[in-house]
Design an enzyme around this catalytic site. Structure first.
Site, PDB file in Angstrom:
ATOM      1  N   SER A 190       0.830  -1.209   0.000  1.00 15.65           N
ATOM      2  CA  SER A 190       0.000   0.000   0.000  1.00 15.65           C
ATOM      3  C   SER A 190       0.859   1.251   0.000  1.00 15.65           C
ATOM      4  O   SER A 190       0.413   2.303  -0.463  1.00 15.65           O
ATOM      5  CB  SER A 190      -0.995   0.002   1.166  1.00 15.65           C
ATOM      6  OG  SER A 190      -0.448  -0.595   2.299  1.00 15.65           O
TER       7      SER A 190
ATOM      8  N   GLU B   4       2.734  -2.172  14.788  1.00 16.84           N
ATOM      9  CA  GLU B   4       3.040  -0.748  14.629  1.00 16.84           C
ATOM     10  C   GLU B   4       3.746  -0.169  15.843  1.00 16.84           C
ATOM     11  O   GLU B   4       4.573   0.739  15.722  1.00 16.84           O
ATOM     12  CB  GLU B   4       1.755   0.044  14.344  1.00 16.84           C
ATOM     13  CG  GLU B   4       1.111  -0.252  12.990  1.00 16.84           C
ATOM     14  CD  GLU B   4       0.268  -1.528  12.985  1.00 16.84           C
ATOM     15  OE1 GLU B   4       0.029  -2.104  14.082  1.00 16.84           O
ATOM     16  OE2 GLU B   4      -0.153  -1.956  11.900  1.00 16.84           O
TER      17      GLU B   4
ATOM     18  N   PHE C 147      -3.520   3.271  11.885  1.00 14.87           N
ATOM     19  CA  PHE C 147      -2.860   2.433  12.902  1.00 14.87           C
ATOM     20  C   PHE C 147      -1.665   3.165  13.513  1.00 14.87           C
ATOM     21  O   PHE C 147      -1.446   3.136  14.727  1.00 14.87           O
ATOM     22  CB  PHE C 147      -2.388   1.113  12.294  1.00 14.87           C
ATOM     23  CG  PHE C 147      -3.442   0.418  11.476  1.00 14.87           C
ATOM     24  CD1 PHE C 147      -4.722   0.234  11.985  1.00 14.87           C
ATOM     25  CD2 PHE C 147      -3.168  -0.047  10.199  1.00 14.87           C
ATOM     26  CE1 PHE C 147      -5.702  -0.396  11.227  1.00 14.87           C
ATOM     27  CE2 PHE C 147      -4.139  -0.677   9.438  1.00 14.87           C
ATOM     28  CZ  PHE C 147      -5.412  -0.852   9.943  1.00 14.87           C
TER      29      PHE C 147
END
Lengths: 281, 310
Positions: B33, B54, B79
């Site tokens: 992405s 994350e 996130f």
């Protein structure tokens, strides 16, 4: 430095921890007393770092993930010459850099910690940079046993083995108590050795107040090539002061005048015994 | 029409990394992405895959930066700025590590995926964190310049980008500085102050207004923090209405930052914040959501005329 001198340092450090916590009227007494032997061995026997080499790119790094036991770190850094011990008279005072958790405003401190579950991730980053640069520095971090409930530790534990960071050693100050009670009752982390082995680490278990054993095991890391090392240091919260030992209220208890005097008497008596002096009762 | 800003992000990062082996990109299973697959193929040693973790990404970024690496953490904004907020606050900002955090597919870019994947809180939470700049570039030129500026910043920076193609708003070589807004056009009646992918809609609204004889200005306030109050106040003093627009909650974002700056300077002007209201956000494509909440040429035209006619 002889083993005997190292033993004496531990007692000195304990006296200083209590002195400055008493002076500040605040601090994490129990945890500082439980981890100070580990710090003693690290800073006096293991870490290749000094006030003169603290900016060197190839220095060994120590990051204290269990930031609340900062008083132990402060007294060891002061004694090692990173800053004047008298600075600690400002501990927790207005505008003092010597706050209740480590910050980089204090010379000798590598990273700001205090919120739990951060130090291992950051240490993994530092260790990975070392591998990328083919540097020979080592990274050590100290975790609390209660802290292991933070999920971020396990993210970084996976990453450390994924990246084969054998230049990273994590030490757990396994004092079995946290603020609410026994760690095993609050959030059981046993069997910790199996967990870390399953996460790809090499694990050792050591009595956490035995300076010789600590020196041996820390000197032996990495235990296996290509794997990060974990040391479970079996410690006692409040170690060195009988009425504080293994008693939950001393997590952040501050001694009153009588308790302080009794604690110092006990430590001085232990010091005298170690020095072979005659004790007057 | 330009390209998606995220394409420009990936291209600029690759260019930086080719020139400096200490440039690292960290991803949380997000290289696809983030358009970073070519980066990974060309410079596999300079992309660090953290996995879907994350918190660890941001903590490791701080550790790598402390050891001299120039780190760009690339992860979906939703996130990155929520799950790992504490790592941003403590390990990057408070510890003062020069990490650049890049929130991708930001705002309502993932519109149809629902609120879990929206980041309309990131300006608000990070505005309250000391020692981190917040930048939302509007077009490809701002995007490239913002990445280059962040690479030199020696301080924490958060950048956020969307994934659809955006119109070109500036000529190549337009001067860009973090903290300095770019005035696209001056206006005496109404001024739009926007950031990120909303700015092009403000330009379109200004076009509609000028056809009606209304003089409409547009400012790209790409840096939400530190806010360029000077440019804002100068514009506000010379117009009859001011409309802010952002791909963010109306709470705590660009609009409220501008309102505070205006109030504190004693500048009073009819004022409206266009953004995502405090409700369960509608879903659909980014364009659908924009239209729904008036982040569109017509919506902004209506907001402006509403203020001017009041």
């Amino acid at each position: 430095m002889s083993d005997h001198e190292l033993e004496l340092k531990s007692i000195q450090y304990r006296k200083h921890i209590l002195k400055y916590i008493k002076m500040a009227g605040a601090g994490h007494t129990g945890g500082s007393l439980s981890c100070v032997d580990i710090l003693n061995v690290l800073y006096n026997r293991i870490l290749r770092v000094s006030p003169e080499t603290f900016e060197d790119a190839d220095r060994d790094r120590y990051l204290q993930s269990k930031g609340h036991s900062v008083e132990a770190l402060y007294v060891v850094l002061a004694e090692r010459g990173f800053f004047p011990e008298s600075d600690l008279e400002t501990l927790c005072g207005y505008e003092s850099h010597y706050v209740g958790h480590p910050t980089r405003k204090v010379r000798g401190i590598e990273h700001n910690t205090g919120a739990l579950g951060h130090g291992l991730s950051v240490s993994v980053g530092v260790a990975l940079a070392g591998k990328m640069d083919d540097a020979d520095y080592r990274v050590f971090t100290l975790l609390g046993d209660g802290e292991l409930a933070e999920g971020s530790n396990w993210e970084s534990a996976m990453a450390a083995s994924n990246y084969k960071l054998d230049n990273l050693t994590a030490i757990v100050d396994w004092n079995t108590l946290q603020i609410t009670g026994r760690t095993k009752d609050v959030c059981k982390t046993d069997p910790l050795d199996d967990k870390f082995v399953a996460f790809g680490w090499s694990v050792a278990d050591v009595p956490g107040h035995d300076l010789k054993a600590l020196g041996e095991v820390l000197g032996r890391a990495p235990f296996e090539k290509g794997k990060p090392s974990l040391i479970i240091a079996r410690t006692t919260k409040g170690k060195g002061v009988s009425f504080m030992e293994d008693v939950g209220k001393w997590h952040h208890g501050v001694p009153n005048d009588d308790e302080y005097a009794a604690a110092i008497r006990e430590l001085e008596s232990a010091e005298a015994v170690l020095k072979g002096e005659k004790i007057s009762v | 029409m330009g390209r998606p800003n995220q394409d420009v992000v990936a291209e600029t990062l690759l260019e930086l990394a080719r020139a400096d082996k200490d440039v690292l990109v960290l991803t949380s299973d997000s290289r696809g992405s983030g358009k970073l697959v070519p980066f990974g193929k060309e410079l596999p040693e300079q992309i660090v895959e953290i996995g879907i973790a994350e918190q660890n990404l941001v903590g490791m970024a701080a550790g790598l930066a402390s050891a001299g690496k120039r780190v760009f953490g690339v992860s979906p904004a939703c996130f990155l700025t929520a799950r790992s907020l504490e790592q941003i606050k403590n390990d990057v900002a408070y510890s003062d590590r020069p990490v650049t955090l890049i929130g991708i597919s930001a705002g309502v870019s993932y519109g149809a995926l629902g609120s879990t994947h929206h980041s309309i809180h990131d300006f608000a939470v990070l505005r309250a964190v000391n020692n981190i700049d917040i930048v939302a570039p509007a077009d490809n030129v701002e995007t490239r310049e913002a990445i280059l500026a962040a690479a030199k910043a020696e301080r924490p920076v958060y950048l956020r980008f969307g994934k659809v193609p955006v119109p070109d708003l500036h000529p190549e070589g337009t001067p860009f500085r973090i903290g300095r807004a770019i005035t696209l056009r001056h206006g005496d009646d109404v001024v739009f102050v926007g950031c990120g992918e909303t700015v092009c809609h403000a330009v379109a609204a200004a076009d509609l207004l000028s056809k009606k004889g209304v003089s409409a200005g547009v400012i790209s306030m790409h840096t939400v923090k530190p806010l360029d109050a000077e440019t804002l106040l100068a514009a506000a003093k010379n117009c009859r209405a001011l409309v802010t627009v952002e791909e963010h909650s109306v709470h705590g974002g660009l609009g409220e930052a501008c309102a505070a700056a205006l109030m504190e300077a004693g500048v009073s002007v009819p004022f409206r914040i266009v953004g995502i209201p405090d409700e369960y956000t509608v879903t659909g494509k980014q364009a659908d959501i924009f239209r729904h909440y008036g982040i569109s040429a017509q919506g902004l035209y209506d907001a402006a005329t509403g203020l001017l006619e009041a």
